[in-house]
Each structure stands twice: as C-alpha cells, then as structure tokens.
Design an enzyme around this catalytic site. Structure first.
Site, mmCIF file in Angstrom:
data_model
loop_
_atom_site.group_PDB
_atom_site.id
_atom_site.type_symbol
_atom_site.label_atom_id
_atom_site.label_comp_id
_atom_site.label_asym_id
_atom_site.label_seq_id
_atom_site.Cartn_x
_atom_site.Cartn_y
_atom_site.Cartn_z
ATOM 1 N N ASP A 205 0.853 -1.183 0.000
ATOM 2 C CA ASP A 205 0.000 0.000 0.000
ATOM 3 C C ASP A 205 0.887 1.230 0.000
ATOM 4 O OD1 ASP A 205 -2.368 1.769 0.455
ATOM 5 O OD2 ASP A 205 -3.327 -0.139 0.913
ATOM 6 N N HIS A 279 -2.930 3.084 -4.780
ATOM 7 C CA HIS A 279 -2.305 2.684 -3.516
ATOM 8 C C HIS A 279 -0.903 2.136 -3.767
ATOM 9 C CE1 HIS A 279 -5.560 3.519 -0.759
ATOM 10 N NE2 HIS A 279 -6.414 2.868 -1.519
ATOM 11 N N GLU A 343 -9.870 2.691 -5.147
ATOM 12 C CA GLU A 343 -9.451 4.050 -4.821
ATOM 13 C C GLU A 343 -8.245 4.514 -5.650
ATOM 14 O OE1 GLU A 343 -10.960 4.341 -0.200
ATOM 15 O OE2 GLU A 343 -8.931 3.588 -0.562
#
Length: 813
Positions: A205, A279, A343
């Site tokens: 991440d 990410h 995202e």
C-alpha cells in the site's frame, strides 16, 4: 434441519452409570460457529488413558489431524491417548471414518458415553470436526499447560455439519502498521478455530511494501520504511502531527513460505494482495519511473487516505508488475491473487501525455449511456483502469490463476474472469453476481472491523463509524429473496481489519474479536439457524477460550450500552439499556452514584425526564460483569421531538441512526433531540451542516404542540478546524404561535478561547424572560471563515472557505 437444534442449550443432567464421576455435570454445546444440524444427547464421553484413537484406512493427512488431537489433549489434560489402526471391543475410542460423497468441508460427529465417531470425506472436514470437538471440551484445551482439575469429558451429541459458504475469510492489513510473524501465526490459529478457510494478506500500500521481491530489492530497501507516522485521527489536526519515529518491516520469501505452509496445515488458503494501479506510493517511492512523473522524488507516506500518485500504465510498469507477480505466484499456491483495484484517482492520468495517447490508441471514450455491469456512466480514464486490470488478469490467467479485486474493478467494464470483493456496501457484489461473476461480500460497515464497536468516548481512536457485535451478526450476505443467479455467484463473506489506527497486537485483537466470530458464524451457519440470543449464550464460553489463548478481545459484551430511542407507540423519548451478556441483570442509578446489586433493576425502557447522571452495570449472580457505563442525559421540553432544519443535515446525522439500522431507524431525533450531548471523541454523535458564502446560518425549528412557557435554550457545537468545523459565533431565538410569524426574543454572541488544534465541544445557552411559544426557531451563525490550506487541507481552489457547523442536542427549558 433436525428438531434437536431447538434443544441447543437444554441442560441435560446425568450421572453416568459405571463412571467414577460423583457430581452432576451439565451438558452444554457452546460451539461457534453453530453447527447446522445438531441433536443433544444424554451422557458424556470421559477422556482417560484407556481411550484409543482409531485411524484405520485414513490418509496421512487425516492421521496428522488425529496426532494433533492426541498431542493437544496430552499437553492440556495430561491424558496420553494412543493411536491405533484397530478398534477393540469394549474399549472407548475416538474413531476417524472416511466416507466418500460427503461435502468437501462437511463432517459428522457422533459422541456417546462410550465412543466418538468422526466421519468426513476430506481432510478439512475431519479438521473442522476436531475444532468442534475442542469446543465441547473445557476452555483449558486451548492452553499450553496441564490442567488436570478441568472436567475432561465431552457431552454426547449428534452433529451433521457443512458450511453455508465456500469462502470464509478475514483480511489483515500489514502495510499501515506492520504485524510481526508471531501475530500472523496467532491470527491464522484464530481463523482455523472458527472454521474460516481464507487469510487475505494485504501486503502492499502507500504506507509500506511488506513482501520481498528479489528482482526489485528497492521495494524492501526503500518501500518497506516510512520516516514517521500520523498521530491521532486523520482530521484532528492541521497541519497533521507525526511521531518522528521510523516504522518499517517486511516478510522475506522464506518467512512467507513458512506462513503459507502453516496456514495450509490448518486448511487455510493465503491470498496475497498486491495493490494496483492505485495505492502504489511505496512502490513509486522505490522506483519513481513507475509513475507518470518519473523525475520526481517520492517518499513512503506516513499518513492515510487516497493519493494521486499511481502507476503509469506504460510498458515499463507492466514489466514491473509482471515481475512482481512472477515471484508472488511462486510463493502463494492460492488459485486467487488479489490485485486491489480500489481508490485509484485518475488525476495523474488526465494530465499524462502517454496515458492520453494510450486512451486514444485503445479507442476509449466517456460513456454516454450507463454501463450494463453497474448502471453508471464511466470516463475514458476509468476505462483505462479496466484495461490495466484486464491485462493483468490475462497475465495471471496464463499462470493458472484468477484475480480478485475490490468493487471498483467494475468501473469501465469488468475483467472477464474476475471475482469482485464488494466493500462499498452490497451493490457491487450484487451487480457482479447478476452479471455472472463470483462475488465475496465484505461490505462497509457490517464487516469493517476497524470501526468503533463501543462508545467512542471510552474506546481507543479508530477510523470512525459505529459497528457493534450485534450489527455485525445481523448481516446476511444473500437475502432470502435473492434471485438464483445471486445465490449462485455470491460465494462467501470476509471481514476486514485495516490498520491505520491499530498500532500493536493488543489493538488488533481488540478490533478483531469478538466481531470476527460473528462473521465466522455468518459464513458457516445457514441464515435460518442463526439466532442472536443463542449466539450470545455460546459467546460466554467463547470469551473464556479467548482468555486462555491470550486474545485481548473487546469486552463490551459484558458492559451496558446506553441508548435512547423514540417509542413508536407513545412518541416519548425512552432510555434503553442493553447488555449482550445473556440473562444478566442490569442495575442502574440516576444520580451519578456507583450501581450495585441493590440498585434499581432495569426491566424495560423508561421515559427520559429531566437531567439524569446515568450509570449502569451488568450483574450475574451478584457479581458485576464489566465496567460501569456512564452517560449524562438531558431530558427537556423537546426531547424526542421532530424538528426541521435549513439547510438539511449532512453526512453526520447523530449516533442513534447507525446502531439502530439493526433495531429500526429512529428518524425522529437523529442527533439533535435524543438527550445526549456531543463530545470531542468522534463525529458519531454530531449532526453536520454544510455552510457556504450563501448559507452561513443554521435554522432549527421545533413545534411544542401547544403554547408553552420557555426561558432557556441550550445547544452544543464543535471546534475542529482541520475538518472545516468551527463552533457557533452567535445565536438567536425566535418564537411563534402559528409557525408563520416569528418574533425575536434573545440573541447572543460567543467569545471563546479556542485551542490551537484538536477537537473541543462547546455548550452554549441563551437565557431570557419567560415567554410563551408554540413554535421555537433557533438560528445559529457559523464560526466564520477558515484559511483553505492553512487551517485545513486544501481540497478546493478558494483561498478561504466558510466553516461548517456540527451541532448536538438542542434543549429547551
């Protein structure tokens, strides 16, 4: 289902004939997850050195399971049982029997006073049967020391069991805060004990890369470390504050192989997650050429959120991702590889010449009509993400693997063989299933274990939300009336433990348990067999097991939850007290004194009248179970009343709505007339109002139903500039007899000594001469302007912005 299930907790008292026991023993069946068919029987099977474990015709894997049972019983009871391939008549035995044709994870367990028979077709079925057997033994069986004084016998029972869903898992994020190996093993043990079969390991991440990739050593040399970590909640302070301490860690490939092998021994599949295309900041900090701005130097971030720095979809990036996945598939034999897909901002792609040229080459265009898969219009950049996901899927398919992605992979068109993990509610999973794709349900908020599970005022800081054990247990992944395609393609459930605010092992335990056990039951037990009260009864023994295993679970189960709710029948605001501990007595006081066994007994909701300083505790057999819960409540003329506001309420609408999604929403009080004042612990109890240059004032109107004399109005407001919130600058009171013509009777401006940062709750009042009113209008002016980018994060172009209002508990006296 057999009728015996209704006898689950029936006490069966007996004295076994010919047995050395002289005391009466109660048969209880505190098994979690609950077996799908179970019939309690009379009598108990007593463990002794005479018992034999019979494994004739069993495979080596099943014999290994039998060996583990023998070793555990020897370790904890001191009773050494011998394994044999031949049973002898009149000798008590635990017999493992292989029967072809049973469901792969299914088993039968038959316990009589003289014999135990475990039947399954596959090793994992035998393994789950042994887990059930352990739960029928004393909690001491989970320990590491000998406990000869425990009752080493097993209640007689007939069980025929198999799971509802094929996929039953938990995800652990180790990127935000690294988990040492000893905790990973402990975590896997808990999955196994509760019949979960999947460990989703979130390894990469923005905040850290946690897996060794030998082809790309900088991923661990640079990407596994960040120089510091955010202090407190993300929006508490601006500029954000950091601890100044390096945080790092990663798993070597040898360590990963050992973890995967250990999990396999517990019949758990480890699914790695390698995030793409978003990410990715830890990877980009290691190799800047993977970004759309390769000449920029990046740092592994120590804060949370979503970042614009994402992989640039060029051939260099695809070669990198393929190189990473080449090593990942060698380490993880799972049929699935999780590639994230969530995202991913498209900001960098919109301004990247290569990305825009690639969009043209691929012929991607903005949708003019909604996409068939999810009913939404998607941009050409979202379709570029679909291209990235599909290309990586084809690469993994070529290696005999399939992908799982978060539900954003639906955007722009779903990759052909992808499985969707539905986290933004249930819609993504339903859409994927209806399109013929497999889906795993992991919806926020029900199975998000990083949310609050008890009152934020007493709980450690976490990401927000409010998701109790009761709410988690209430979730049903496949509604009973779902169509057949949905029933076919929703293959399981998963809980998620995101680690932004979970810094150590005790916190991981606290956030995960006991809610993960509710998820385990939902994944295993048919919905028709689930029962909240029954679950709570079994959880009493389960907490004893967790204690033996040193699992630092949240203990809210033993406490009293204090809530308020408007009665549907009377319309009055009632105080509601609840403990999850079954059959406990709730004792309470209203004057702030400590409740004892002699204090008032709570039997039903009672009307909130006046100010009370409520304290409550749960008792069982004169012993207090948990902590003393404390909540001041403020009964007044408008407690429980409906009201109107201009502007309308924003995203925060008060704490009553969240939890009562289970009980039935209280849409009357929201957070403004429920008797509870806000605090600085979280946004949960507050009601938010968006302010702007054209709207700088909140108007609150309430109908008192009849002419009433009033002399005081109280309200609360919040200070938190980092989240664009300032407390009220001024307020005024107007009254009306008919709700049309109002006259002003009081005004006040508020001068405050504001803190430099953080949050603070303020309570303000306007006192005036007694005045008759039927309608009361409270106008609250916002706290003024904030310097955009200085007082708060700059997400909009303006130099200054109007501060929002967060209000809680309007009171009239």
């Amino acid at each position: 289902m057999k009728k015996g299930i209704s006898l689950l907790l029936l006490s069966l008292l007996f004295i076994s004939p010919g047995c050395k026991q002289t005391k009466e023993v109660v048969n209880e069946y505190n098994i979690v997850p609950l077996p799908n068919q179970m019939t309690p029987q009379q009598g108990r099977f007593e463990l002794s050195k005479k018992v034999k474990v019979v494994t004739a015709t069993c495979t080596p894997q099943v014999k290994a399971i039998a060996d583990s049972l023998i070793e555990r019983l020897s370790l904890t009871s001191g009773i050494r049982i011998q394994q044999t391939d031949q049973a002898k008549q009149d000798t008590p035995a635990i017999t493992f029997v292989t029967r072809e044709g049973m469901l792969p994870e299914g088993y039968q367990l038959s316990v009589t006073p003289s014999n135990i028979v475990i039947t399954a077709s596959q090793p994992n079925g035998f393994f789950y049967a042994v887990q059930t057997l352990y739960q029928l033994l004393p909690p001491a069986v989970y320990g590491s020391t000998k406990q000869k004084s425990a009752e080493w016998s097993i209640p007689a029972v007939e069980i025929e069991d198999a799971p509802r869903f094929a996929y039953r898992g938990l995800m652990l994020d180790v990127s935000r805060h690294f988990s040492e190996l000893d905790y990973i093993y402990k975590f896997i043990d808990q999955l196994a004990i509760h019949k979960m079969n999947t460990f989703h390991w979130h390894l990469t991440d923005d905040q850290g890369w946690r897996i060794e990739i030998k082809k790309y050593p900088k991923l661990t040399e640079i990407g596994s470390k960040r120089k510091e970590t955010l202090i407190d909640y993300y929006y508490t302070n601006w500029p954000q504050q950091f601890d100044g301490k390096e945080h790092g860690g990663y798993y070597t490939q040898e360590q990963i192989k050992a973890v995967v092998a250990y999990a396999a021994s517990k019949y758990i599949t480890v699914i790695p997650e390698i995030e793409m295309p978003g990410h990715a900041l830890a990877a980009i900090a290691s190799y800047p050429e993977l970004s759309c701005t390769p000449d920029t130097t990046y740092d592994v971030t120590g804060t949370w959120g979503v970042f614009d720095e994402v992989y640039c979809p060029n051939e260099k990036t695809f070669a990198f991702l393929e190189g990473v996945l080449d090593e990942v598939v060698e380490l993880f034999p799972s049929s699935y590889i999780h590639i994230g897909g969530d995202e991913c901002p498209k900001t960098a792609w919109k301004s990247c010449a290569h990305c825009q040229n690639l969009i043209k080459e691929l012929g991607l265009k903005d949708d003019t009509t909604p996409n068939v898969a999810d009913g939404k219009k998607h941009t050409k950049e979202e379709k570029l993400q679909s291209y990235v996901i599909t290309r990586m899927e084809k690469y993994l398919n070529g290696k005999g693997r399939n992908i799982i992605g978060w539900d954003e992979i639906l955007e722009g068109g779903l990759a052909p063989n992808a499985t969707v993990m539905s986290w933004r509610g249930v819609e993504g999973g339903m859409a994927a299933a209806k399109a013929g794709h497999n889906a795993i349900m992991t919806p926020n908020p029900y199975v998000y274990l990083d949310h609050y599970q008890e009152d934020p005022e007493i709980a450690p800081v976490t990401i927000g939300g409010y998701n109790t054990l009761k709410k988690t247990y209430s979730y049903n992944p496949v509604p009973d009336d779902a169509d057949e395609l949905v029933k076919k393609h929703i293959i399981g459930i998963q809980g998620n433990i995101w680690n932004e605010y979970i810094q150590n092992n005790d916190r991981r335990d606290y956030q995960t348990f006991p809610r993960a056990i509710a998820i385990a039951e939902t994944g295993w037990t048919e919905n028709r067999n689930k029962d909240w009260k029954n679950f709570c009864h079994r959880m009493v023994e389960e907490f004893k097991r967790l204690d033996v295993m040193n699992v630092k679970a949240c203990r809210n189960f033993f406490d009293v939850n204090i809530n308020t709710h408007v009665s549907d029948s009377t319309g009055q605001l009632n105080v509601m007290l609840e403990t999850f501990y079954p059959d406990a007595e709730i004792r309470y006081t209203l004057d702030g004194s400590e409740p004892t066994k002699q204090s008032e007994l709570y039997t039903q909701p009672f009307a909130l009248k006046g100010h009370i300083d409520l304290k409550a505790a749960a008792f069982n057999k004169d012993v207090r179970l948990g902590i003393i819960s404390h909540k001041p409540l403020y009964g007044n003329m408008i407690s429980g009343k409906h009201f109107t506001t201009t502007p309308a309420m924003g995203w925060a609408t008060g704490d009553i709505v969240d939890e009562n999604d289970v009980l039935g929403k209280d849409t009357t009080t929201m957070g403004l007339t429920n008797g509870k004042r806000g605090n600085k612990a979280s946004y949960t109890p507050w009601t938010s109002f968006r302010m702007s240059d054209t709207c700088r004032e909140l108007e609150f109107i309430v109908n008192l139903d009849k002419p009433t004399q009033i002399s005081k109005v109280v309200f609360g407001s919040l200070f938190n500039p980092a989240f664009r919130i300032l407390p009220a600058a001024s307020a005024s009171i107007e009254v009306s007899a008919n709700g049309k013509q109002y006259r002003e009777i009081a005004t006040a401006s508020f001068t405050r000594e504001l803190p430099k940062d953080g949050r603070k709750a303020y309570t303000d009042s306007l006192t005036f001469e007694p005045t008759e009113a039927t309608f009361v209008k409270l106008k609250i002016k916002n706290g003024g302007i904030l310097r955009n980018g200085i007082d708060c994060r700059k997400d909009t172009p303006e130099e200054t912005i109007q501060a929002d209002l967060y209000i809680d508990e309007v009171e009239i006296y």
